[in-house]
Enzyme design. Sequence first.
Site, PDB file in Angstrom:
ATOM      1  CB  SER A 141      -0.871  -0.005   1.259  1.00  0.00           C
ATOM      2  OG  SER A 141      -1.587   1.213   1.370  1.00  0.00           O
ATOM      3  CE1 TYR A 154      -4.249  -1.994   4.978  1.00  0.00           C
ATOM      4  CE2 TYR A 154      -3.310   0.130   4.427  1.00  0.00           C
ATOM      5  CZ  TYR A 154      -3.903  -1.046   4.036  1.00  0.00           C
ATOM      6  OH  TYR A 154      -4.131  -1.289   2.706  1.00  0.00           O
TER       7      TYR A 154
HETATM    8  P1  NAI Z   1     -11.652  -5.864   0.186  1.00  0.00           P
HETATM    9  O1  NAI Z   1     -12.111  -5.876   1.603  1.00  0.00           O
HETATM   10  O2  NAI Z   1     -12.626  -5.540  -0.891  1.00  0.00           O
HETATM   11  O3  NAI Z   1     -10.994  -7.260  -0.182  1.00  0.00           O
HETATM   12  C1  NAI Z   1     -10.225  -7.998   0.712  1.00  0.00           C
HETATM   13  C2  NAI Z   1     -10.586  -9.453   0.565  1.00  0.00           C
HETATM   14  O4  NAI Z   1      -9.739 -10.212   1.438  1.00  0.00           O
HETATM   15  C3  NAI Z   1     -12.034  -9.763   0.965  1.00  0.00           C
HETATM   16  O5  NAI Z   1     -12.666 -10.527  -0.042  1.00  0.00           O
HETATM   17  C4  NAI Z   1     -11.895 -10.554   2.261  1.00  0.00           C
HETATM   18  O6  NAI Z   1     -12.912 -11.524   2.454  1.00  0.00           O
HETATM   19  C5  NAI Z   1     -10.526 -11.190   2.081  1.00  0.00           C
HETATM   20  N1  NAI Z   1      -9.911 -11.563   3.334  1.00  0.00           N
HETATM   21  C6  NAI Z   1      -9.884 -10.879   4.499  1.00  0.00           C
HETATM   22  N2  NAI Z   1      -9.241 -11.594   5.428  1.00  0.00           N
HETATM   23  C7  NAI Z   1      -8.844 -12.733   4.843  1.00  0.00           C
HETATM   24  C8  NAI Z   1      -8.125 -13.866   5.290  1.00  0.00           C
HETATM   25  N3  NAI Z   1      -7.708 -13.978   6.564  1.00  0.00           N
HETATM   26  N4  NAI Z   1      -7.871 -14.867   4.412  1.00  0.00           N
HETATM   27  C9  NAI Z   1      -8.315 -14.777   3.136  1.00  0.00           C
HETATM   28  N5  NAI Z   1      -9.018 -13.749   2.666  1.00  0.00           N
HETATM   29  C10 NAI Z   1      -9.272 -12.724   3.514  1.00  0.00           C
HETATM   30  O7  NAI Z   1     -10.414  -4.872   0.172  1.00  0.00           O
HETATM   31  P2  NAI Z   1      -9.434  -4.406  -1.005  1.00  0.00           P
HETATM   32  O8  NAI Z   1      -9.379  -2.947  -0.918  1.00  0.00           O
HETATM   33  O9  NAI Z   1      -9.740  -5.022  -2.283  1.00  0.00           O
HETATM   34  O10 NAI Z   1      -8.059  -4.972  -0.431  1.00  0.00           O
HETATM   35  C11 NAI Z   1      -7.215  -5.832  -1.175  1.00  0.00           C
HETATM   36  C12 NAI Z   1      -5.769  -5.498  -0.835  1.00  0.00           C
HETATM   37  O11 NAI Z   1      -5.478  -4.193  -1.326  1.00  0.00           O
HETATM   38  C13 NAI Z   1      -5.479  -5.472   0.663  1.00  0.00           C
HETATM   39  O12 NAI Z   1      -4.222  -6.075   0.901  1.00  0.00           O
HETATM   40  C14 NAI Z   1      -5.437  -3.978   0.967  1.00  0.00           C
HETATM   41  O13 NAI Z   1      -4.650  -3.699   2.089  1.00  0.00           O
HETATM   42  C15 NAI Z   1      -4.831  -3.435  -0.316  1.00  0.00           C
HETATM   43  N6  NAI Z   1      -5.051  -2.019  -0.570  1.00  0.00           N
HETATM   44  C16 NAI Z   1      -6.307  -1.508  -0.778  1.00  0.00           C
HETATM   45  C17 NAI Z   1      -6.469  -0.148  -1.042  1.00  0.00           C
HETATM   46  C18 NAI Z   1      -7.825   0.455  -1.273  1.00  0.00           C
HETATM   47  O14 NAI Z   1      -7.935   1.692  -1.323  1.00  0.00           O
HETATM   48  N7  NAI Z   1      -8.875  -0.332  -1.459  1.00  0.00           N
HETATM   49  C19 NAI Z   1      -5.329   0.757  -1.088  1.00  0.00           C
HETATM   50  C20 NAI Z   1      -4.062   0.130  -0.854  1.00  0.00           C
HETATM   51  C21 NAI Z   1      -3.935  -1.218  -0.617  1.00  0.00           C
END
Ligand code: NAI
Length: 253
Positions: A141, A154
């Site tokens: 991130s 985070y």
């Molecule tokens: P999101 O919440 O839409 O997706 C995250 C997914 O990970 C969900 O489907 C959830 O069920 C799954 N998850 C959570 N804990 C888990 C576990 N223990 N084992 C397996 N799956 C698990 O969030 P997003 O935004 O798509 O996040 C994806 C990645 O992108 C993360 O690593 C986040 O930190 C990173 N990120 C997101 C940003 C944003 O603005 N959305 C910005 C920078 C980084």
Amino acid sequence: MQLNGQTALVTGAASGIGEATAERLAAAGAHVVVTDVDTTGGEETVDRIEADDGDATFHELDVRDREAFISVVQAVDEEHGLDVLVNNAGVGHSPKPVEDLPPAERDFVFDVNISGVWNGCAAALPAMKARGSGAIVNVASLAGVIGSPNLGAYSLSKGAVVNFTRTVAVEAGPAGVRANAVCPGFVEGGLGEQFFDSFDDPEAARERSRRGYALRRLGELDEIADAIAFLASDEASFITGESLMVDGGFSIQ
Ligand code: NAI
């Protein structure tokens, strides 16, 4: 970018960036192994990929469970050969200064965001090294490379991912395996959405944030997925240990 004949495993692929990435990799010709703790969302990702004539399967996987990660990777590797691993699953926490964030909330973030990435690499590297090829993309991130007020756990977890990616690249490079990270800025969707929704006036918070970006907007899920697909593909064959900022010019200022 072509990934014809390759197999890619994406964690946290039931929603957000992971879902967009799974769809992008499938569109590039990969067989995609969609994994998540959210079985309904994961199966829906598979359905969408198949509706677009892509090839995908779902495995329930909690990235905190090292043994489960190893067995999913082994099963995939025996059936198809694992070429690409995208360690995307991640969680945020309630926005609080360091001294106020409950330790249990901090530890949960470390467990998913740090141990999850570690478990993925530990599970995939033996097979990739043995085959002499493979690409790992870790989702870090912008918060992992700049100070991020009220996001202490985070940002610590994502900073750890950035440097761990370099270590994996150095360890696995001699065996022909690459490891890179992407550092997304806020995107419209996923955890970014949750973060803004925690403000009394989410739209005002979004607008303040947009002003920090050279492009004066937040990212789109597909823009992060494109960067991940590039790093996973042979087009990035001489790039390893890198953390690619995908942040609309936030961090350059
Ligand atoms: P999101 O919440 O839409 O997706 C995250 C997914 O990970 C969900 O489907 C959830 O069920 C799954 N998850 C959570 N804990 C888990 C576990 N223990 N084992 C397996 N799956 C698990 O969030 P997003 O935004 O798509 O996040 C994806 C990645 O992108 C993360 O690593 C986040 O930190 C990173 N990120 C997101 C940003 C944003 O603005 N959305 C910005 C920078 C980084």
